[in-house]
Design an enzyme around this catalytic site. Sequence first.
Site, PDB file in Angstrom:
ATOM      1  N   ASN A 150       0.881  -1.182   0.000  1.00  0.00           N
ATOM      2  CA  ASN A 150       0.000   0.000   0.000  1.00  0.00           C
ATOM      3  C   ASN A 150       0.913   1.224   0.000  1.00  0.00           C
ATOM      4  OD1 ASN A 150      -1.810   2.038   0.544  1.00  0.00           O
ATOM      5  ND2 ASN A 150      -2.331   1.319   2.612  1.00  0.00           N
ATOM      6  N   TRP A 151       1.023   1.849  -1.163  1.00  0.00           N
ATOM      7  CA  TRP A 151       1.972   2.962  -1.286  1.00  0.00           C
ATOM      8  C   TRP A 151       1.435   4.248  -0.661  1.00  0.00           C
ATOM      9  CZ3 TRP A 151       4.026   2.229  -7.059  1.00  0.00           C
ATOM     10  CH2 TRP A 151       4.696   1.009  -7.134  1.00  0.00           C
ATOM     11  N   LYS A 152       0.192   4.227  -0.239  1.00  0.00           N
ATOM     12  CA  LYS A 152      -0.448   5.403   0.398  1.00  0.00           C
ATOM     13  C   LYS A 152      -0.235   6.655  -0.460  1.00  0.00           C
ATOM     14  CE  LYS A 152      -0.133   3.140   4.854  1.00  0.00           C
ATOM     15  NZ  LYS A 152      -0.051   3.246   6.302  1.00  0.00           N
ATOM     16  N   HIS A 177      -9.446   1.159   5.137  1.00  0.00           N
ATOM     17  CA  HIS A 177      -8.177   1.354   5.838  1.00  0.00           C
ATOM     18  C   HIS A 177      -8.414   2.288   7.020  1.00  0.00           C
ATOM     19  CE1 HIS A 177      -4.067   2.461   6.746  1.00  0.00           C
ATOM     20  NE2 HIS A 177      -3.701   1.389   6.075  1.00  0.00           N
ATOM     21  N   GLU A 191      -6.797   4.657   8.118  1.00  0.00           N
ATOM     22  CA  GLU A 191      -6.564   6.077   7.830  1.00  0.00           C
ATOM     23  C   GLU A 191      -7.788   6.687   7.156  1.00  0.00           C
ATOM     24  OE1 GLU A 191      -2.892   5.427   5.738  1.00  0.00           O
ATOM     25  OE2 GLU A 191      -1.938   4.875   7.630  1.00  0.00           O
ATOM     26  N   GLU A 202      -5.461  -5.139  10.600  1.00  0.00           N
ATOM     27  CA  GLU A 202      -4.433  -4.131  10.856  1.00  0.00           C
ATOM     28  C   GLU A 202      -4.720  -3.403  12.166  1.00  0.00           C
ATOM     29  OE1 GLU A 202      -2.367  -2.950   6.932  1.00  0.00           O
ATOM     30  OE2 GLU A 202      -3.958  -1.525   7.349  1.00  0.00           O
ATOM     31  N   GLY A 253       2.460   2.028  10.988  1.00  0.00           N
ATOM     32  CA  GLY A 253       3.427   3.105  10.846  1.00  0.00           C
ATOM     33  C   GLY A 253       4.108   3.505  12.150  1.00  0.00           C
ATOM     34  N   SER A 284       3.368  -2.337  10.485  1.00  0.00           N
ATOM     35  CA  SER A 284       4.813  -2.424  10.715  1.00  0.00           C
ATOM     36  C   SER A 284       5.399  -3.785  10.312  1.00  0.00           C
ATOM     37  CB  SER A 284       5.163  -2.080  12.169  1.00  0.00           C
ATOM     38  OG  SER A 284       4.795  -0.744  12.448  1.00  0.00           O
ATOM     39  N   GLY A 340       2.793  -1.072   4.373  1.00  0.00           N
ATOM     40  CA  GLY A 340       2.898   0.347   4.024  1.00  0.00           C
ATOM     41  C   GLY A 340       4.354   0.726   3.805  1.00  0.00           C
ATOM     42  N   GLY A 341       4.984   1.253   4.837  1.00  0.00           N
ATOM     43  CA  GLY A 341       6.342   1.796   4.743  1.00  0.00           C
ATOM     44  C   GLY A 341       7.342   0.907   4.007  1.00  0.00           C
TER      45      GLY A 341
HETATM   46  P1  PGA Z   1       2.885   0.137   7.766  1.00  0.00           P
HETATM   47  O1  PGA Z   1       1.402   0.371   7.164  1.00  0.00           O
HETATM   48  O2  PGA Z   1       3.405  -1.130   7.155  1.00  0.00           O
HETATM   49  O3  PGA Z   1       3.655   1.358   7.358  1.00  0.00           O
HETATM   50  O4  PGA Z   1       2.723   0.027   9.250  1.00  0.00           O
HETATM   51  C1  PGA Z   1       0.531  -0.701   6.972  1.00  0.00           C
HETATM   52  C2  PGA Z   1      -0.761  -0.209   6.384  1.00  0.00           C
HETATM   53  O5  PGA Z   1      -1.216   0.882   6.741  1.00  0.00           O
HETATM   54  O6  PGA Z   1      -1.375  -0.881   5.532  1.00  0.00           O
END
Ligand code: PGA
Length: 261
Positions: free
Chosen positions: A10-12, A104, A106, A176, A182, A222, A243-244
Amino acid sequence: MSRKPIIAGNWKMNLCQSEAKSLYEGIKSFVSNYTAPQLPIVVIAPVFTSINQVSEIPCSCGCGGSKLYVAGQNCHWESSGAYTGEISVEMLKDAGCSYVIIGHSERRQYFSETDEMINKKAKAILAGGLIPIICCGESLEQRESGKTEEHLAYQVEHDLEGLTADQVKELVIAYEPIWAIGTGKTATADVADETCGFIRAKVAQLYGKEVADEIRIQYGGSVKTSNIDELMSKENIDGALIGGASLKADDFLVLVNAAVK
Ligand code: PGA
Protein backbone atom coordinates in the site's frame (compact mmCIF):
# COMPACT_ATOMS: atom_id res chain seq x y z
CA MET A 1 -6.27 -26.22 3.61
CA SER A 2 -3.67 -24.34 1.69
CA ARG A 3 -4.46 -20.75 0.82
CA LYS A 4 -2.25 -18.91 -1.63
CA PRO A 5 -0.68 -16.06 0.33
CA ILE A 6 -1.15 -12.44 -0.71
CA ILE A 7 1.53 -9.81 -0.25
CA ALA A 8 0.25 -6.30 -0.95
CA GLY A 9 2.12 -3.00 -0.96
CA ASN A 10 0.00 0.00 0.00
CA TRP A 11 1.97 2.96 -1.29
CA LYS A 12 -0.45 5.40 0.40
CA MET A 13 0.00 9.07 -0.65
CA ASN A 14 3.58 8.55 -1.80
CA LEU A 15 5.53 8.46 -5.06
CA CYS A 16 4.98 10.69 -8.06
CA GLN A 17 4.84 9.05 -11.48
CA SER A 18 8.56 8.67 -12.16
CA GLU A 19 9.19 7.30 -8.65
CA ALA A 20 6.28 4.88 -8.96
CA LYS A 21 7.63 3.73 -12.30
CA SER A 22 11.09 2.99 -10.95
CA LEU A 23 9.74 1.07 -7.93
CA TYR A 24 7.50 -0.90 -10.30
CA GLU A 25 10.47 -1.70 -12.56
CA GLY A 26 12.36 -3.14 -9.57
CA ILE A 27 9.42 -5.33 -8.61
CA LYS A 28 8.85 -6.36 -12.21
CA SER A 29 12.41 -7.56 -12.70
CA PHE A 30 12.09 -9.69 -9.56
CA VAL A 31 8.73 -11.30 -10.33
CA SER A 32 9.75 -12.05 -13.90
CA ASN A 33 12.12 -14.72 -12.51
CA TYR A 34 9.14 -16.76 -11.35
CA THR A 35 5.91 -18.20 -12.68
CA ALA A 36 2.65 -17.18 -11.04
CA PRO A 37 2.19 -20.56 -9.26
CA GLN A 38 5.53 -20.08 -7.49
CA LEU A 39 4.74 -16.56 -6.34
CA PRO A 40 2.29 -15.41 -3.71
CA ILE A 41 -0.40 -13.08 -5.06
CA VAL A 42 1.63 -9.87 -5.34
CA VAL A 43 -0.33 -6.61 -5.33
CA ILE A 44 0.80 -2.99 -5.50
CA ALA A 45 -1.45 -0.02 -4.75
CA PRO A 46 -0.09 3.25 -6.12
CA VAL A 47 -1.86 6.63 -5.98
CA PHE A 48 -4.47 7.03 -8.72
CA THR A 49 -2.26 9.31 -10.83
CA SER A 50 0.50 6.69 -10.93
CA ILE A 51 -1.64 3.70 -11.88
CA ASN A 52 -0.72 4.39 -15.51
CA GLN A 53 2.96 3.86 -14.62
CA VAL A 54 2.46 0.30 -13.45
CA SER A 55 0.62 -2.64 -14.91
CA GLU A 56 -0.43 -6.14 -14.16
CA ILE A 57 2.00 -8.80 -15.32
CA PRO A 58 0.16 -11.83 -16.66
CA CYS A 59 1.98 -15.12 -16.33
CA SER A 60 3.20 -16.62 -19.56
CA CYS A 61 3.20 -20.26 -18.40
CA GLY A 62 -0.45 -20.80 -19.29
CA CYS A 63 -1.68 -20.97 -15.68
CA GLY A 64 -4.04 -18.06 -16.26
CA GLY A 65 -2.68 -16.17 -13.26
CA SER A 66 -0.71 -12.96 -12.98
CA LYS A 67 2.67 -12.29 -11.45
CA LEU A 68 1.66 -8.81 -10.34
CA TYR A 69 -1.71 -7.21 -9.67
CA VAL A 70 -2.63 -3.55 -9.25
CA ALA A 71 -5.00 -2.20 -6.59
CA GLY A 72 -6.79 1.07 -6.05
CA GLN A 73 -6.46 2.55 -2.56
CA ASN A 74 -10.12 3.52 -2.38
CA CYS A 75 -13.27 3.81 -4.50
CA HIS A 76 -16.81 5.13 -4.43
CA TRP A 77 -19.78 2.79 -4.48
CA GLU A 78 -21.63 4.71 -7.20
CA SER A 79 -20.63 4.09 -10.79
CA SER A 80 -20.45 7.75 -11.88
CA GLY A 81 -21.91 11.16 -11.18
CA ALA A 82 -21.52 14.27 -9.07
CA TYR A 83 -19.04 12.99 -6.47
CA THR A 84 -16.14 15.41 -6.71
CA GLY A 85 -12.82 13.84 -5.90
CA GLU A 86 -14.06 10.27 -5.99
CA ILE A 87 -13.29 7.36 -8.33
CA SER A 88 -15.53 4.47 -9.37
CA VAL A 89 -14.85 0.75 -9.55
CA GLU A 90 -15.28 0.85 -13.31
CA MET A 91 -12.64 3.59 -13.59
CA LEU A 92 -10.20 1.53 -11.52
CA LYS A 93 -10.90 -1.51 -13.64
CA ASP A 94 -10.44 0.56 -16.80
CA ALA A 95 -7.08 1.75 -15.45
CA GLY A 96 -5.97 -1.87 -14.93
CA CYS A 97 -6.79 -2.64 -11.30
CA SER A 98 -7.96 -6.02 -10.02
CA TYR A 99 -8.11 -5.21 -6.32
CA VAL A 100 -9.31 -2.27 -4.21
CA ILE A 101 -8.25 -1.57 -0.63
CA ILE A 102 -11.19 -0.33 1.44
CA GLY A 103 -11.78 0.49 5.08
CA HIS A 104 -8.18 1.35 5.84
CA SER A 105 -7.97 2.87 9.31
CA GLU A 106 -6.56 6.08 7.83
CA ARG A 107 -9.71 6.42 5.72
CA ARG A 108 -11.91 5.57 8.68
CA GLN A 109 -10.07 8.06 10.90
CA TYR A 110 -9.36 11.02 8.59
CA PHE A 111 -12.21 10.70 6.10
CA SER A 112 -14.94 9.44 8.43
CA GLU A 113 -15.56 6.21 6.56
CA THR A 114 -18.14 4.08 8.30
CA ASP A 115 -18.74 0.34 8.12
CA GLU A 116 -21.92 1.09 6.17
CA MET A 117 -19.90 2.92 3.51
CA ILE A 118 -17.30 0.14 3.44
CA ASN A 119 -20.07 -2.41 2.96
CA LYS A 120 -21.46 -0.45 0.00
CA LYS A 121 -17.97 -0.23 -1.50
CA ALA A 122 -17.39 -3.96 -1.04
CA LYS A 123 -20.65 -4.71 -2.88
CA ALA A 124 -19.78 -2.32 -5.73
CA ILE A 125 -16.27 -3.78 -6.08
CA LEU A 126 -17.55 -7.36 -6.24
CA ALA A 127 -20.33 -6.39 -8.65
CA GLY A 128 -17.69 -4.80 -10.86
CA GLY A 129 -15.61 -7.98 -10.91
CA LEU A 130 -12.75 -6.71 -8.71
CA ILE A 131 -11.62 -8.02 -5.34
CA PRO A 132 -11.91 -5.94 -2.17
CA ILE A 133 -9.18 -5.98 0.45
CA ILE A 134 -11.20 -5.00 3.50
CA CYS A 135 -9.19 -3.60 6.40
CA CYS A 136 -10.25 -3.89 9.99
CA GLY A 137 -8.48 -3.44 13.29
CA GLU A 138 -8.74 -2.15 16.83
CA SER A 139 -7.28 0.94 18.49
CA LEU A 140 -4.80 0.73 21.36
CA GLU A 141 -7.52 1.78 23.77
CA GLN A 142 -9.81 -1.01 22.56
CA ARG A 143 -7.01 -3.58 22.86
CA GLU A 144 -6.06 -2.42 26.34
CA SER A 145 -9.64 -2.43 27.57
CA GLY A 146 -10.28 -5.97 26.26
CA LYS A 147 -12.66 -4.81 23.51
CA THR A 148 -10.67 -6.12 20.51
CA GLU A 149 -12.91 -9.08 19.72
CA GLU A 150 -16.15 -7.17 20.18
CA HIS A 151 -14.88 -4.43 17.85
CA LEU A 152 -13.58 -6.81 15.17
CA ALA A 153 -16.76 -8.88 15.25
CA TYR A 154 -18.75 -5.68 14.67
CA GLN A 155 -16.55 -4.62 11.76
CA VAL A 156 -16.58 -8.04 10.08
CA GLU A 157 -20.34 -8.42 10.48
CA HIS A 158 -21.14 -4.97 9.13
CA ASP A 159 -18.51 -4.78 6.39
CA LEU A 160 -19.65 -8.12 4.95
CA GLU A 161 -23.38 -7.67 5.48
CA GLY A 162 -25.50 -8.91 2.57
CA LEU A 163 -22.63 -10.58 0.71
CA THR A 164 -23.06 -14.15 -0.46
CA ALA A 165 -20.81 -16.99 0.72
CA ASP A 166 -19.28 -17.18 -2.78
CA GLN A 167 -18.40 -13.48 -2.66
CA VAL A 168 -16.90 -13.71 0.82
CA LYS A 169 -14.68 -16.63 -0.26
CA GLU A 170 -13.10 -14.42 -2.92
CA LEU A 171 -12.34 -11.33 -0.89
CA VAL A 172 -9.41 -10.52 1.36
CA ILE A 173 -9.54 -9.28 4.93
CA ALA A 174 -6.56 -7.32 6.22
CA TYR A 175 -6.28 -7.33 9.99
CA GLU A 176 -4.43 -4.13 10.86
CA PRO A 177 -4.32 -3.12 14.51
CA ILE A 178 -4.32 0.69 14.38
CA TRP A 179 -1.65 0.91 17.08
CA ALA A 180 0.77 -1.03 14.86
CA ILE A 181 0.39 1.00 11.65
CA GLY A 182 3.43 3.11 10.85
CA THR A 183 4.48 3.06 14.50
CA GLY A 184 7.18 0.40 14.35
CA LYS A 185 5.17 -1.58 16.93
CA THR A 186 4.20 -4.88 15.36
CA ALA A 187 1.72 -7.14 17.00
CA THR A 188 3.71 -10.21 17.99
CA ALA A 189 3.25 -13.04 15.51
CA ASP A 190 1.26 -14.93 18.15
CA VAL A 191 -1.11 -12.02 18.80
CA ALA A 192 -1.52 -11.43 15.05
CA ASP A 193 -2.22 -15.13 14.47
CA GLU A 194 -4.65 -15.36 17.34
CA THR A 195 -6.55 -12.29 16.15
CA CYS A 196 -6.63 -13.41 12.51
CA GLY A 197 -7.90 -16.74 13.89
CA PHE A 198 -10.66 -14.89 15.71
CA ILE A 199 -11.66 -13.15 12.46
CA ARG A 200 -11.67 -16.52 10.66
CA ALA A 201 -13.89 -17.98 13.38
CA LYS A 202 -16.27 -15.04 12.99
CA VAL A 203 -16.42 -15.66 9.22
CA ALA A 204 -17.11 -19.36 9.97
CA GLN A 205 -19.95 -18.38 12.28
CA LEU A 206 -21.48 -16.11 9.61
CA TYR A 207 -20.76 -18.09 6.42
CA GLY A 208 -19.69 -21.59 7.40
CA LYS A 209 -16.40 -23.44 7.72
CA GLU A 210 -15.77 -23.86 4.00
CA VAL A 211 -15.79 -20.10 3.43
CA ALA A 212 -13.66 -19.52 6.53
CA ASP A 213 -11.13 -22.07 5.29
CA GLU A 214 -10.83 -20.34 1.94
CA ILE A 215 -10.86 -16.65 2.78
CA ARG A 216 -7.46 -14.97 2.89
CA ILE A 217 -6.68 -12.95 5.99
CA GLN A 218 -3.60 -10.76 5.91
CA TYR A 219 -1.82 -9.07 8.77
CA GLY A 220 -0.74 -5.44 8.42
CA GLY A 221 1.05 -3.00 10.72
CA SER A 222 4.81 -2.42 10.71
CA VAL A 223 5.52 -5.56 8.69
CA LYS A 224 9.20 -5.55 7.78
CA THR A 225 11.99 -7.79 6.60
CA SER A 226 12.84 -8.79 10.17
CA ASN A 227 9.38 -10.05 11.16
CA ILE A 228 7.85 -11.38 7.92
CA ASP A 229 9.14 -14.95 8.30
CA GLU A 230 7.62 -15.42 11.72
CA LEU A 231 4.32 -13.85 10.66
CA MET A 232 4.13 -16.01 7.53
CA SER A 233 4.79 -19.16 9.55
CA LYS A 234 1.47 -18.72 11.38
CA GLU A 235 -1.53 -20.80 10.47
CA ASN A 236 -4.08 -18.02 10.26
CA ILE A 237 -1.94 -15.39 8.52
CA ASP A 238 -2.19 -15.58 4.75
CA GLY A 239 0.08 -12.71 3.86
CA ALA A 240 0.69 -9.07 4.62
CA LEU A 241 -0.53 -5.58 3.78
CA ILE A 242 2.53 -3.42 3.91
CA GLY A 243 2.90 0.35 4.02
CA GLY A 244 6.34 1.80 4.74
CA ALA A 245 8.42 -1.25 3.78
CA SER A 246 6.65 -1.53 0.42
CA LEU A 247 8.18 1.75 -0.75
CA LYS A 248 11.68 0.30 -1.02
CA ALA A 249 12.04 -2.32 -3.74
CA ASP A 250 14.73 -4.25 -1.83
CA ASP A 251 12.60 -4.54 1.30
CA PHE A 252 9.38 -5.31 -0.55
CA LEU A 253 11.09 -8.07 -2.50
CA VAL A 254 12.34 -9.70 0.71
CA LEU A 255 8.73 -9.65 1.91
CA VAL A 256 7.48 -11.20 -1.34
CA ASN A 257 10.30 -13.73 -1.25
CA ALA A 258 9.19 -14.88 2.21
CA ALA A 259 6.05 -16.21 0.54
CA VAL A 260 7.64 -17.66 -2.61
CA LYS A 261 7.26 -21.44 -2.82
P1 PGA B 1 2.89 0.14 7.77
O1 PGA B 1 1.40 0.37 7.16
O2 PGA B 1 3.41 -1.13 7.15
O3 PGA B 1 3.65 1.36 7.36
O4 PGA B 1 2.72 0.03 9.25
C1 PGA B 1 0.53 -0.70 6.97
C2 PGA B 1 -0.76 -0.21 6.38
O5 PGA B 1 -1.22 0.88 6.74
O6 PGA B 1 -1.37 -0.88 5.53
